[in-house]
Enzyme design. Sequence first.
Site, short mmCIF file in Angstrom:
data_model
loop_
_atom_site.label_atom_id
_atom_site.label_comp_id
_atom_site.label_asym_id
_atom_site.label_seq_id
_atom_site.Cartn_x
_atom_site.Cartn_y
_atom_site.Cartn_z
CD GLU A 1 -17.21 0.43 -9.94
OE1 GLU A 1 -18.41 0.69 -11.28
OE2 GLU A 1 -16.89 -1.23 -10.26
CB VAL A 2 -22.56 1.53 -11.20
CG1 VAL A 2 -23.80 0.79 -11.12
CG2 VAL A 2 -23.10 2.75 -10.09
N GLY A 3 -20.72 -0.92 -10.69
CA GLY A 3 -20.39 -2.20 -10.95
C GLY A 3 -19.54 -3.25 -10.58
N GLY B 1 -16.08 -2.47 2.36
CA GLY B 1 -15.57 -0.67 2.39
C GLY B 1 -15.33 0.70 1.30
CD GLU C 1 -22.98 5.37 0.02
OE1 GLU C 1 -23.07 5.66 -1.74
OE2 GLU C 1 -21.42 5.68 0.61
CB THR D 1 -0.83 0.23 1.22
OG1 THR D 1 -2.15 1.50 1.20
CG2 THR D 1 0.12 0.07 2.81
CG ASN E 1 -14.16 7.72 -0.68
OD1 ASN E 1 -14.90 6.46 -0.33
ND2 ASN E 1 -15.38 8.12 -0.88
CG ASP F 1 -3.72 3.62 4.01
OD1 ASP F 1 -2.81 3.56 2.95
OD2 ASP F 1 -5.23 3.32 4.72
N GLY G 1 -22.20 5.30 -6.62
CA GLY G 1 -21.75 6.26 -7.00
C GLY G 1 -23.09 7.61 -6.92
CD GLU H 1 -23.55 2.55 4.83
OE1 GLU H 1 -23.61 2.35 6.11
OE2 GLU H 1 -23.40 1.78 3.63
CB CYS I 1 -20.52 8.84 -3.45
SG CYS I 1 -20.43 8.68 -1.61
#
Length: 486
Positions: free
Chosen positions: A227-229, A148, A248, A25, A151, A92, A250, A460, A282
């Site tokens: 994201e949606v995909g 998760g 939850e 990372t 961001n 990070d 984009g 949420e 988002c």
Amino acid sequence: MTDTGILEAWIDGAYRPATTDCFETLNPATGEILAQVRIAGGAEVEAAVAAARRGFAVWSAMTGAERGRILTRAAQLLRARNDELARLETLDTGKPIQETEAIDIHSGADCLEYFGGLAASLTGEHIDLGSAFAYTRREPLGICAGIGAWNYPMQIACWKAAPALACGNAMIFKPAELTPLTAVKLAEVFAEAGMPPGVFNVVQGFAETGQLLTRHPGIAKVSLTGEVGTGIKVMTDAAASLKHVTLELGGKSPLIVFDDAEVDRAISGAMLGNFYSAGEVCSNGTRVFVQRKLLDSFLERLVERTRRMVIGDPLDPATQVGALIGEEHLQKVLGYIERGKAEGADAVIGGKRVTEGALGQGAFVEPTVFANCRDDMSVVREEIFGPVMSVLAFDEEEEVIERANATPYGLAAGVFTRDLARAHRTVAHLQAGTCWINNYNITPIEMPFGGVKLSGIGRENGKAAIEHYSQLKSVYVELGEVECPY
């Protein structure tokens, strides 16, 4: 982190060393390696599920008040470690330290406090039926998986863990592979607060690790921020065993500025909704619709204020714009900027990578404002997830509502006007799950957050989140004689 210097999974109340491969990372502001992180494979996921099953048996048997006290204690410990964890979050993510110190850790603690306070009150209802009565019990689902996004690593971990744990569930959390460092710190905090082993577990890895969770028959619910995909894949995997799902996803949200708005307030909203966290939010209001009469003065003052923003080292308290999450994402954002120019939008400020000095080693891009935009442009239609604002002119209220809704997304929307009747009327017609009037991107834990259309399923935060982490059992109690026709 174990004494080998490798970040391991957290399972059953402790770090679990493994022999699987690692990944690096990186600090997106410098490109330097922050840590080696262990990839959780099938053995680690099975161990986490087994630990969660044991933890669930203990945790769900505790009273809501007992669970609430532990969550509240964890919130206090998070606040006490705010400076340390905020610095780790900045390293990070590349976000400015002024953001992570003020918001990221504290908002996670707010969440733990809120649901810790609710835990004792999660009861059913009594239903009087005359010679009988019924009652409902609100019960946990079992083991929940949280996945998760990169961001807001700590905040998202808390947003998922707090309601799940308050309801009596156990959780296995997988942080995004780009920002894996703070989720295990939350696990340490829970352990210090007195949470039984196995109740909260952390496994790191890529999509394959996430899929091991979403397909596992022992997991009752999956909550994803992404994201949606990815959301479609998670929902497909969960369908095989009818798992509960919260998504939850984009957005490409509209921010509408009517010509009677307080201009500086509207500009502040547009900047918060596009440049905060380098635009990697988002719910950002990246389609800024400005009524034509106000357009010129709005753009002039917006450009002036954007020019004053400080791009710099994320660890410098003066920095307002930090790094994007990494080089690959930076190239995606720069690609959208070039497409915007090619399609005829005017970059009135920004639009370039920062290459000077030490910042040239990191993933920095200037905050960018596009003017003279059309609804059919790529920068207007597609989620960029960077500091790129598109400004569009409109004339009438009905027109802007129709244009604002002309998107497959529906996460958020904002309206700026002094006419509150018009504000409420407009909000009522906007296809968005979360709306703001005369402000933007303010998400107190008490307020449910989530979207409609392709932006997600479920909510949420707020009391609404309890519905997604619990189930009702109905009980009928006969007090009189039982009449039987047979």
